[in-house]
Structures are given as C-alpha cells and as structure tokens.
Design a protein around this motif. Structure first.
Motif, PDB file in Angstrom:
ATOM      1  N   ASN A   1       1.561   6.741  -6.875  1.00 20.02           N
ATOM      2  CA  ASN A   1       1.024   7.884  -7.333  1.00 20.02           C
ATOM      3  C   ASN A   1       0.861   8.842  -7.279  1.00 20.02           C
ATOM      4  O   ASN A   1       0.907   9.886  -7.718  1.00 20.02           O
ATOM      5  CB  ASN A   1      -0.379   7.332  -6.623  1.00 20.02           C
ATOM      6  CG  ASN A   1      -0.981   6.439  -7.329  1.00 20.02           C
ATOM      7  OD1 ASN A   1      -0.547   5.691  -8.380  1.00 20.02           O
ATOM      8  ND2 ASN A   1      -2.112   5.139  -5.927  1.00 20.02           N
ATOM      9  N   TRP A   2       1.325   9.373  -5.640  1.00 16.56           N
ATOM     10  CA  TRP A   2       2.147  10.970  -5.452  1.00 16.56           C
ATOM     11  C   TRP A   2       3.179  11.310  -6.765  1.00 16.56           C
ATOM     12  O   TRP A   2       3.328  12.136  -7.442  1.00 16.56           O
ATOM     13  CB  TRP A   2       2.856  11.138  -3.752  1.00 16.56           C
ATOM     14  CG  TRP A   2       1.570  10.615  -3.101  1.00 16.56           C
ATOM     15  CD1 TRP A   2       0.295  11.003  -3.566  1.00 16.56           C
ATOM     16  CD2 TRP A   2       2.220  10.129  -1.640  1.00 16.56           C
ATOM     17  NE1 TRP A   2       0.197  10.708  -2.154  1.00 16.56           N
ATOM     18  CE2 TRP A   2       1.204  10.806  -1.050  1.00 16.56           C
ATOM     19  CE3 TRP A   2       3.695  10.232  -0.931  1.00 16.56           C
ATOM     20  CZ2 TRP A   2       0.855  10.306   0.713  1.00 16.56           C
ATOM     21  CZ3 TRP A   2       3.410   9.561   0.341  1.00 16.56           C
ATOM     22  CH2 TRP A   2       2.163   9.961   1.348  1.00 16.56           C
TER      23      TRP A   2
ATOM     24  N   ILE B   1      -1.334  16.583  -3.679  1.00 17.39           N
ATOM     25  CA  ILE B   1      -2.015  15.135  -3.013  1.00 17.39           C
ATOM     26  C   ILE B   1      -3.277  16.366  -2.665  1.00 17.39           C
ATOM     27  O   ILE B   1      -3.793  17.202  -1.638  1.00 17.39           O
ATOM     28  CB  ILE B   1      -1.204  15.031  -1.811  1.00 17.39           C
ATOM     29  CG1 ILE B   1      -0.051  14.764  -2.814  1.00 17.39           C
ATOM     30  CG2 ILE B   1      -1.338  14.794  -0.885  1.00 17.39           C
ATOM     31  CD1 ILE B   1       0.518  13.472  -3.316  1.00 17.39           C
TER      32      ILE B   1
ATOM     33  N   SER C   1       2.445   2.045  -3.155  1.00 15.86           N
ATOM     34  CA  SER C   1       1.036   2.399  -4.589  1.00 15.86           C
ATOM     35  C   SER C   1       1.286   3.372  -4.527  1.00 15.86           C
ATOM     36  O   SER C   1       1.675   4.078  -5.125  1.00 15.86           O
ATOM     37  CB  SER C   1       0.079   1.355  -4.200  1.00 15.86           C
ATOM     38  OG  SER C   1      -1.020   1.302  -5.147  1.00 15.86           O
ATOM     39  N   ARG C   2       1.002   4.163  -2.394  1.00 16.16           N
ATOM     40  CA  ARG C   2       0.570   5.645  -2.654  1.00 16.16           C
ATOM     41  C   ARG C   2       1.518   5.952  -3.311  1.00 16.16           C
ATOM     42  O   ARG C   2       1.789   7.151  -3.257  1.00 16.16           O
ATOM     43  CB  ARG C   2       0.675   5.226  -1.149  1.00 16.16           C
ATOM     44  CG  ARG C   2      -0.569   7.339  -0.518  1.00 16.16           C
ATOM     45  CD  ARG C   2      -0.839   7.205   0.495  1.00 16.16           C
ATOM     46  NE  ARG C   2      -1.560   8.292   0.782  1.00 16.16           N
ATOM     47  CZ  ARG C   2      -2.031   8.805   1.984  1.00 16.16           C
ATOM     48  NH1 ARG C   2      -1.711   7.884   3.431  1.00 16.16           N
ATOM     49  NH2 ARG C   2      -2.615   9.978   2.144  1.00 16.16           N
TER      50      ARG C   2
ATOM     51  N   ARG D   1       0.696  -0.959   0.340  1.00 16.81           N
ATOM     52  CA  ARG D   1      -0.170  -0.040   0.390  1.00 16.81           C
ATOM     53  C   ARG D   1       0.510   1.552   0.115  1.00 16.81           C
ATOM     54  O   ARG D   1       0.609   2.311  -0.794  1.00 16.81           O
ATOM     55  CB  ARG D   1      -1.153  -0.377   1.064  1.00 16.81           C
ATOM     56  CG  ARG D   1      -2.037  -0.631   1.310  1.00 16.81           C
ATOM     57  CD  ARG D   1      -2.805  -0.533   2.699  1.00 16.81           C
ATOM     58  NE  ARG D   1      -4.151  -1.234   2.157  1.00 16.81           N
ATOM     59  CZ  ARG D   1      -4.959  -2.239   3.150  1.00 16.81           C
ATOM     60  NH1 ARG D   1      -4.393  -1.697   4.368  1.00 16.81           N
ATOM     61  NH2 ARG D   1      -5.700  -2.814   2.767  1.00 16.81           N
TER      62      ARG D   1
END
Length: 568
Positions: A202-203, A216, A198-199, A195
């Motif tokens: 994405n950022w 964000i 993945s975060r 997780r």
C-alpha cells in the motif's frame, strides 16, 4: 620603588610581545568542521586542556562582582546571574602536555555567536553586553562583524532535545530489537507477515500514484515519512547501520554546532584548567549543557558528570608566597618569572598563517604556561602525567573541583568562616557581619569607623569597617554576639546618643542573612543598598538557614552600564 615599577612594566611589555607572536588558530563557522579532526587528535595526545572565555559582560553593579566575603552560596548566585545574562563570544582552548621542561601546546580560539540557525528561537533570543568588555575586545582588534555573521552557533544538550521534538526530525537509527527465528511458523506468524507485506504494498502504491497527495497518514494528522530497507545478509545490515549512523551524526552536527567541541572535551575525561572555574563553568553549563540549577551543590554534581576533573589554577598559585592576592594570569606569570627559577620552554608546533597570529585567545596559552611554572615551583612533576595519573591527582587535589562544599579546602576550616579582605588574613564568621547603608555621602571607611566609635557600647570592642561601594559598608565584629546586640540596638525604640542621631539621618543596618536573601531572590537590578532595603522590608519572604563556606572567588570592580544587542 620607581625602578621596581619600571621593571614590572618591562616584564609585562615583554610578555605581551611574546604572547602576540604565538600561533593561535582562529576558528569561525566557515572553517569550524574542518578543524575538528586536528582538534580531536590534539586532545587525545594531550595530558591537560586549558580554557579561557571572553564574555560580553560579568556584572551590572560593583557588588555583583565576587567578593572576599561571599560564601559559596552567594558566589554561585552571582556566577549564575552573569552566565544567564551575558554571552560567550570567544572560547579559547589549548590542549597541552609537559615533557621534561618543554610545554607542548596546541591553541585554538573559537569565535561564537548564538544565531538561531534552525529558526526555533534558540539558543538565545537576546543577551546583554557590558561596555568595558566590548571596549577591551575592540582594542585588541576583535572583528565584531565576523563574529556576528561567521561566528559558530550552538545548542545546549537540553535545547537539542527540545529542538528535535519541535521540528519533528525523523529518527534515522535502525531498530535494535532482535527476534530469534523459530523452526516452525505459526498461524500468527503467517498473519503478521501478510499484514506487513500488504502494508508495504500500500505504501509503495501510494508513492507511485500521482493522484494521491497523502503518502503515509500520521496518528495526529498530517503525514509521516517511513524508510523500509530489506537487507539480505548480516554484512549488509552492518553496512546499513553504519550508513544510518553517519547520517545521524551529520544531522546532529546541525544541532550541536560548537557543542561538538564541548562534547569532545567531556569525552576525553582529561583534566581541565581554568583561572576562575566557578564563573567559567557556570557559563559553560548554561550555554552548552542545561539551565543552571538553583543551588551550588546541584551545580557541582551536574557538572561533575560531564567534567569530572576541573583544576582552578588561581587556587594552585595561592599556595605560592606572594600570590595570595587577586592577580591576572599575565601578572602571576610575570611574578613567577621574576622570583623563581622554573625553566619551562613553550613549544607550539602549529604553523600560523594569515590571521592566525592575532592576539585573540592568548589567555589559554598563558594559563598553560602559568600552570606548568607553578607546578615546577611547587615541585609537582608533570612529566609523567599519563603514566602516574593517581599520584599527580593527589598533589593537585587542593585546586580540583573548587565549586562547593565538597572542596578539600572547605573541610580544613570552620564552616562559618569567611574572609573580609585579601589584605587581612583573619577570618570571621559571616554571622558577625553587619551591612550599613543610608549614611552621609562622601564618607570613607576611616570616617565611618570614627563616627561609630563611642556611639554604642558594642563599639568599645575591636571592629573594622569596609566599604562595598559608595553607598554600602560592612561592619566586622571580631567578638561573638556583638553584631546581634548592634542590630537590636539600631532597631530599638529606645536608641539613644550618637547612634540615634545617625539613624535619624537615615542610617540602616541588617545582617548577613539579608545579603544572602538578596542573592538568592535575584534582586540584581539595583545597587546593594537598595536591594538590601527591599529585602529587609519584605515581611513575607522565605527564611533561609545559614550554610556559609570559606572559599572565595574574586573579580574587579566596574561601573559600566549594560546594553542589549536587540536594541541596536
């Protein structure tokens, strides 16, 4: 008499000339941060720190000045009013030590102005000025333009917390949570790691994408900035933490401003010298710490957490014969030079250049000199201040933390005793005082006493009259019960004789509790007679129990008007 007066004038002139030649380092905003390193070293090497403030005012009416008949409670109310109404324009600071008979001092004078540098409405929207204070500073050559445009601004500790929330400043300090790694990785660990990866991905993609405007998303809408850094070793983590701490310190300087100096003094835990500690530290608490508490005991407790040892030099010199009356620092120093052999040489290592030889900030140096000479006269050895601090502290207890009921001198006398005048050493319970107003114009204390004699049986006993200002006087009864009898008589329908005639002409009276009520309710915007009239006529006010103290803090009368800089 004439020769003594001439001699005193000559001593003052010599003192003024000598002071004017002393090196006082003048600090404004443009060179503020450059001086902090030297100041920190001077504070660290010193045994004491003397300070003196130059404010834009102190009172609006004569009765606002601290009087000999003020209790600690009413004195604090007056100091609180002045601190909240006026501003500090100069903050003179002098770390010093005494070695044998040599006073080693490092004087600074900081020029302050409460500009709203962060555009958040702090530290001050407006403040008042008193004509006499500005006139005195102008005569000494004070540069008001430089103060306004290059004065050092500041935020109090309370204001800094509010400002950081208001502008949403990001927190730069790293997380302090430490998690021990387990030998076996659980399914939950794997899910959590994926997780996070993945975060972060994405950022990163969002930042690199030119089509997205939001980076964000924050919980409350808008965006938030997040900085994620991976360190590969413990050494890298330590270096990163130091870097982030330095960034945090640099950011905090923008909020603290001159409070950087105040925090530096507090951190040193050195004894601090003041000549009027209640008034000075009411200003310091209000401007640099937090809003002033409502009561003297709360104020003293709050201040003690930041400045544990404040020495009031005025209380120290009151132990010397001839110096019990109110007197300026320069006059007290001149008196000691004329009456006592106390050789203290003043040594200021700092070389002055340019504007550094100006007169501003000299009071802090004089205060150091006065303190050293007074200690010499009183046989208090300052030479071993660092090595024998406990012994020195016990000798200076009489002038330490003289703010409220915990003062050592407070417990040496009766709780309900106050002084009426410095010329009269007798003390009297504040319950024995009566305030008078509404009498004929042009009356003096002597004529008032003559008029009262024989007007009622209470005046057959010993009593005195003192004028507070032109419209209000105090009657002092030296025997218990007479003040109550007089107040009952003057408010009675059965009043007769001369006293009845005086009442019919407008004479009114009230007890000390009404005066305390005036101070606690903040009825400052009128002369004392009008304020007493208003407090007496209000039937729905709260009642206060008497808790008088014996100490006094005095200033000088002034009839100057008040102006507001926002109106200029």
């Amino acid at each position: 008499m004439a020769s003594r007066f001439s001699s005193l004038q000559l001593q003052r002139r010599r003192l003024h000339t000598a002071t004017n030649q002393l090196s006082v380092r003048q600090i404004r905003n443009s060179d503020f941060y450059g001086c902090l390193g030297d100041l920190k070293n001077h504070i660290s090497d010193s045994d004491f720190i003397a300070l003196s403030l130059q404010n834009t005012g102190s009172s609006s009416f004569p009765w606002h000045r601290l009087q000999s008949f003020d209790t600690y409670d009413t004195a604090y109310c007056k100091a609180k009013y002045a601190a909240e109404k006026f501003q500090i324009l100069q903050f003179a600071l002098c770390p010093f030590s005494v070695r044998e008979s040599k006073l080693i001092a490092h004087p600074y004078n900081f020029h302050l102005f409460p500009r709203d540098d962060l555009n958040i409405g702090m530290p001050s929207y407006s403040f008042s000025c008193q004509v006499s204070h500005l006139t005195s500073m102008a005569r000494e050559g004070f540069d008001f333009d430089a103060c306004i445009y290059d004065g050092i601004s500041y935020l109090s500790r309370a204001q800094e917390s509010i400002a950081k929330v208001r502008i949403g400043r990001p927190i730069l300090t790293p997380s302090t949570y430490a998690v021990k790694s387990s030998s076996r990785q659980t399914i939950a660990d794997s899910v959590f790691v994926q997780r996070v990866k993945s975060r972060v991905k994405n950022w990163k993609d969002a930042c690199n994408s030119s089509t997205k405007t939001n980076v964000i998303p924050a919980k409350g809408g808008g965006t938030q900035a997040i900085r994620a850094i991976l360190t590969s070793s413990k050494e890298d983590k330590i270096l990163l933490e130091k870097e982030l701490q330095n960034l945090e310190d640099e950011e905090n300087k923008k909020f603290r401003g001159f409070r950087e100096v105040v925090d530096m003094i507090s951190a040193s835990q050195k004894p601090i010298l003041s000549y009027n500690s209640l008034n000075d530290f009411a200003f310091i608490h209000s401007k640099f710490l937090a809003p002033l508490p409502t009561g003297i005991d709360e104020f003293a407790s709050s201040l003690h957490l930041v400045f544990p040892r404040v020495l009031d030099v005025k209380h120290l010199i009151s132990k010397i014969g001839g110096l019990s009356k109110p007197i300026s620092i320069a006059s007290a120093l001149s008196y000691l030079k004329n009456h006592y052999f106390a050789p203290i040489d003043l040594d200021i290592p700092l070389e002055a250049t340019g504007n550094d030889r100006k007169f501003h900030g000299h009071n802090a140096i004089l205060l150091c000199h006065l303190f050293a000479k007074a200690c010499s006269v009183l046989k208090i050895d300052l030479g071993g201040a660092q090595s024998n601090n406990n012994c020195l502290a016990s000798k200076l207890d009489g002038c330490a933390n003289v703010f409220g009921s915990f003062s050592p001198d407070h417990h040496e006398s009766k709780d309900d005793d106050i002084k009426i005048s410095m010329k009269n050493v007798r003390k009297v319970s504040c319950r024995h005082l009566v305030f008078l107003w509404g009498f004929r114009d042009g009356m003096t204390a002597r004529s008032m006493k003559t008029a009262l004699e024989g007007s009622h049986e209470v005046f057959c006993e010993e009593f005195d009259v003192r004028f507070v200002d032109k419209k209000c006087a105090i009657v002092v009864f030296w025997q218990p019960g007479l003040s109550e009898a007089f107040l009952d008589a003057i408010n009675s329908d059965g009043i007769v004789g001369c006293l009845k005639d005086m009442v019919s002409e407008g004479l009114k009276a009230t007890g000390y509790e009404t005066y305390k009520r005036v101070c606690r309710l903040g009825l400052w915007e009128a002369d004392l007679a009008e304020s007493l009239e208003r407090a007496s006529s209000e039937q729905h006010h709260s009642s206060f129990e008497a808790d008088p103290e014996t100490e006094r803090l005095d200033m000088y009368y002034s009839n100057d008007s008040i102006i507001n800089l926002a109106d200029l």
